[in-house]
Design a protein around this motif. Sequence first.
Motif, short mmCIF file in Angstrom:
data_model
loop_
_atom_site.label_atom_id
_atom_site.label_comp_id
_atom_site.label_asym_id
_atom_site.label_seq_id
_atom_site.Cartn_x
_atom_site.Cartn_y
_atom_site.Cartn_z
N GLY A 81 18.42 37.91 13.50
CA GLY A 81 19.00 37.12 12.43
C GLY A 81 20.46 37.45 12.19
N ALA A 82 20.79 38.73 12.23
CA ALA A 82 22.19 39.14 12.05
C ALA A 82 23.06 38.62 13.19
CB ALA A 82 22.28 40.65 11.94
N LEU A 83 22.53 38.68 14.42
CA LEU A 83 23.30 38.18 15.56
C LEU A 83 23.52 36.68 15.48
CD1 LEU A 83 21.72 40.24 18.49
CD2 LEU A 83 24.00 40.48 17.51
N VAL A 84 22.49 35.95 15.05
CA VAL A 84 22.63 34.50 14.92
C VAL A 84 23.63 34.16 13.82
CG1 VAL A 84 21.39 32.38 14.28
CG2 VAL A 84 20.35 33.99 15.87
N LEU A 85 23.53 34.86 12.71
CA LEU A 85 24.48 34.60 11.62
C LEU A 85 25.91 34.91 12.04
CD1 LEU A 85 22.62 35.92 8.47
CD2 LEU A 85 23.22 33.56 9.00
N ALA A 86 26.10 35.99 12.78
CA ALA A 86 27.44 36.37 13.19
C ALA A 86 28.01 35.41 14.22
CB ALA A 86 27.43 37.78 13.76
N ASP A 87 27.13 34.88 15.09
CA ASP A 87 27.59 34.03 16.18
C ASP A 87 27.65 32.55 15.78
OD1 ASP A 87 28.36 33.59 18.94
OD2 ASP A 87 26.36 32.70 19.20
N GLY A 135 26.31 31.11 12.53
CA GLY A 135 26.28 30.75 11.13
C GLY A 135 24.87 30.40 10.67
N VAL A 136 24.79 29.96 9.45
CA VAL A 136 23.50 29.70 8.82
C VAL A 136 22.78 28.49 9.42
CG1 VAL A 136 22.42 29.17 6.59
CG2 VAL A 136 24.34 30.73 6.69
N MET A 137 23.52 27.55 9.97
CA MET A 137 22.92 26.30 10.43
C MET A 137 21.89 26.49 11.55
SD MET A 137 24.17 24.25 8.32
CE MET A 137 23.58 22.73 8.99
N ARG A 138 22.04 27.47 12.38
CA ARG A 138 21.11 27.68 13.50
C ARG A 138 20.00 28.67 13.18
NH1 ARG A 138 23.00 25.48 18.70
NH2 ARG A 138 25.03 24.66 18.20
N LEU A 139 20.08 29.31 12.07
CA LEU A 139 19.10 30.35 11.74
C LEU A 139 17.68 29.79 11.66
CD1 LEU A 139 19.00 33.36 11.13
CD2 LEU A 139 19.24 32.82 8.73
#
Length: 69
Positions: free
Chosen positions: A31-37, A39-43
């Motif tokens: 989740g942290a990697l997705v947010l960093a790469d 943003g919230v839209m793909r989480l």
Amino acid sequence: MVALTSDLAAVGLSLNSSAIYLGSAAGAAVGALVLADSGVMRLGWVAAGFSVAALLAVPVSSRALSRRG
């Protein structure tokens, strides 16, 4: 869990707890990697992918258990 590993119930339960903690840590890391790469839209999509993978693992594990007898 205890019914599956009645001789080693404590070991089985501790391994189950360890797997739960490992899954929580891995989920937080992804989740942290997705947010960093991205943003919230793909989480949500990534979370849905993990949910589908977990649902697909259920029949695979039940087949493996039925083969063990």
